[in-house]
Design a protein around this motif. Sequence first.
Motif, PDB file in Angstrom:
ATOM      1  N   LEU A  46       0.831  -1.197   0.000  1.00  0.00           N
ATOM      2  CA  LEU A  46       0.000   0.000   0.000  1.00  0.00           C
ATOM      3  C   LEU A  46       0.869   1.252   0.000  1.00  0.00           C
ATOM      4  O   LEU A  46       0.646   2.191  -0.792  1.00  0.00           O
ATOM      5  CB  LEU A  46      -0.926  -0.040   1.216  1.00  0.00           C
ATOM      6  CG  LEU A  46      -2.190   0.825   1.230  1.00  0.00           C
ATOM      7  CD1 LEU A  46      -3.132   0.357   2.331  1.00  0.00           C
ATOM      8  CD2 LEU A  46      -1.885   2.297   1.415  1.00  0.00           C
ATOM      9  N   ASP A  47       1.893   1.275   0.853  1.00  0.00           N
ATOM     10  CA  ASP A  47       2.787   2.433   0.940  1.00  0.00           C
ATOM     11  C   ASP A  47       3.580   2.611  -0.350  1.00  0.00           C
ATOM     12  O   ASP A  47       3.807   3.740  -0.808  1.00  0.00           O
ATOM     13  CB  ASP A  47       3.748   2.273   2.112  1.00  0.00           C
ATOM     14  CG  ASP A  47       3.079   2.435   3.469  1.00  0.00           C
ATOM     15  OD1 ASP A  47       1.918   2.900   3.500  1.00  0.00           O
ATOM     16  OD2 ASP A  47       3.715   2.099   4.478  1.00  0.00           O
ATOM     17  N   ARG A  48       4.014   1.510  -0.956  1.00  0.00           N
ATOM     18  CA  ARG A  48       4.805   1.561  -2.181  1.00  0.00           C
ATOM     19  C   ARG A  48       4.010   2.209  -3.308  1.00  0.00           C
ATOM     20  O   ARG A  48       4.506   3.079  -4.025  1.00  0.00           O
ATOM     21  CB  ARG A  48       5.237   0.151  -2.570  1.00  0.00           C
ATOM     22  CG  ARG A  48       6.193   0.075  -3.749  1.00  0.00           C
ATOM     23  CD  ARG A  48       6.529  -1.370  -4.077  1.00  0.00           C
ATOM     24  NE  ARG A  48       7.100  -2.076  -2.919  1.00  0.00           N
ATOM     25  CZ  ARG A  48       6.529  -3.102  -2.303  1.00  0.00           C
ATOM     26  NH1 ARG A  48       5.365  -3.584  -2.723  1.00  0.00           N
ATOM     27  NH2 ARG A  48       7.118  -3.672  -1.278  1.00  0.00           N
ATOM     28  N   VAL A  49       2.762   1.791  -3.459  1.00  0.00           N
ATOM     29  CA  VAL A  49       1.927   2.350  -4.521  1.00  0.00           C
ATOM     30  C   VAL A  49       1.572   3.805  -4.226  1.00  0.00           C
ATOM     31  O   VAL A  49       1.649   4.672  -5.104  1.00  0.00           O
ATOM     32  CB  VAL A  49       0.658   1.493  -4.708  1.00  0.00           C
ATOM     33  CG1 VAL A  49      -0.291   2.136  -5.711  1.00  0.00           C
ATOM     34  CG2 VAL A  49       1.026   0.096  -5.156  1.00  0.00           C
ATOM     35  N   ALA A  50       1.197   4.088  -2.986  1.00  0.00           N
ATOM     36  CA  ALA A  50       0.842   5.465  -2.626  1.00  0.00           C
ATOM     37  C   ALA A  50       2.018   6.412  -2.832  1.00  0.00           C
ATOM     38  O   ALA A  50       1.835   7.567  -3.240  1.00  0.00           O
ATOM     39  CB  ALA A  50       0.370   5.515  -1.178  1.00  0.00           C
ATOM     40  N   SER A  51       3.223   5.939  -2.598  1.00  0.00           N
ATOM     41  CA  SER A  51       4.412   6.774  -2.768  1.00  0.00           C
ATOM     42  C   SER A  51       4.725   7.041  -4.232  1.00  0.00           C
ATOM     43  O   SER A  51       5.378   8.042  -4.565  1.00  0.00           O
ATOM     44  CB  SER A  51       5.622   6.106  -2.103  1.00  0.00           C
ATOM     45  OG  SER A  51       5.441   5.984  -0.714  1.00  0.00           O
ATOM     46  N   ALA A  52       4.280   6.151  -5.122  1.00  0.00           N
ATOM     47  CA  ALA A  52       4.585   6.289  -6.551  1.00  0.00           C
ATOM     48  C   ALA A  52       3.615   7.221  -7.279  1.00  0.00           C
ATOM     49  O   ALA A  52       3.855   7.579  -8.438  1.00  0.00           O
ATOM     50  CB  ALA A  52       4.566   4.916  -7.220  1.00  0.00           C
ATOM     51  N   LEU A  53       2.534   7.624  -6.635  1.00  0.00           N
ATOM     52  CA  LEU A  53       1.518   8.459  -7.266  1.00  0.00           C
ATOM     53  C   LEU A  53       1.800   9.943  -7.033  1.00  0.00           C
ATOM     54  O   LEU A  53       2.541  10.322  -6.118  1.00  0.00           O
ATOM     55  CB  LEU A  53       0.141   8.097  -6.708  1.00  0.00           C
ATOM     56  CG  LEU A  53      -0.315   6.651  -6.928  1.00  0.00           C
ATOM     57  CD1 LEU A  53      -1.626   6.397  -6.184  1.00  0.00           C
ATOM     58  CD2 LEU A  53      -0.470   6.334  -8.408  1.00  0.00           C
ATOM     59  N   HIS A  54       1.199  10.791  -7.876  1.00  0.00           N
ATOM     60  CA  HIS A  54       1.309  12.237  -7.675  1.00  0.00           C
ATOM     61  C   HIS A  54       0.540  12.677  -6.432  1.00  0.00           C
ATOM     62  O   HIS A  54       0.852  13.716  -5.840  1.00  0.00           O
ATOM     63  CB  HIS A  54       0.768  12.982  -8.900  1.00  0.00           C
ATOM     64  CG  HIS A  54       1.611  12.811 -10.130  1.00  0.00           C
ATOM     65  ND1 HIS A  54       2.940  13.177 -10.189  1.00  0.00           N
ATOM     66  CD2 HIS A  54       1.316  12.302 -11.346  1.00  0.00           C
ATOM     67  CE1 HIS A  54       3.426  12.913 -11.383  1.00  0.00           C
ATOM     68  NE2 HIS A  54       2.461  12.369 -12.110  1.00  0.00           N
TER      69      HIS A  54
END
Length: 237
Positions: free
Chosen positions: A38-46
């Motif tokens: 969850l953190d990995r994906v959230a960090s990759a978004l604008h």
Amino acid sequence: MIDLAGQEAAYARDGYAVASVFTPQEMEAAQADVIEQLDRVASALHHPFEHSRPDLPLAQRLDAIARDEKAYANLLRLAVLTDAHRGPRLTGLAQNPKLRAVAEQLTGRRLQAAGNTIRLRASFAAFPEHWHNWHSDVAIDDGSDCGRLNITSWIPLMDAGPGQGGLEIAAGRQSAPFPHVRASDFHIEPAALDHLPRATPHCRAGEVLFLDRFTPHRTLPNAGPARFALVVWMKAA
């Protein structure tokens, strides 16, 4: 032999059984794979990372996000359910010899040690449209690779049951699947199950719900914290 305290007879009669396989500590540790994804994906978004609510426990995060931004919450939901099962802790649960040993004792059959299908499933109050209707894990027993599925291991990462994102089961061992109807999903019409008793087992973290391949089940409504479960569809060797 593992002492299953009568669960072998229950599985043969009812098409499901609950057995203690792991520890609550193993389940809590496995949640880290979900949080990291969850953190990995959230960090990759604008989108600002703080909008993914890292301040909240896992069981509260996506529902809290959905109250403000349901589309963003749904994106994170899909990302977690698509890939988090590949994490080392969740993979370790699926491949743990204890899990296969209990499943083999319940079924009386040798099962594959590797190559089983593994997925993460979840129940969120904010996404009732994704609660599963009545179905069995083998809907068409046609000799295909899917038909080799013998038993399902449903492993909740936190306590699960009525009001906690548990499953409802139409109990009774079946010799063939009930007919499924293809509509917006692939499901069994509820009227076809009216003659069967219902069960809503409670699974404490560390317990596993084992389901025969033809046993109908569905997701119970969940108004509380989210429930995550690792599902291992285990095939005959």
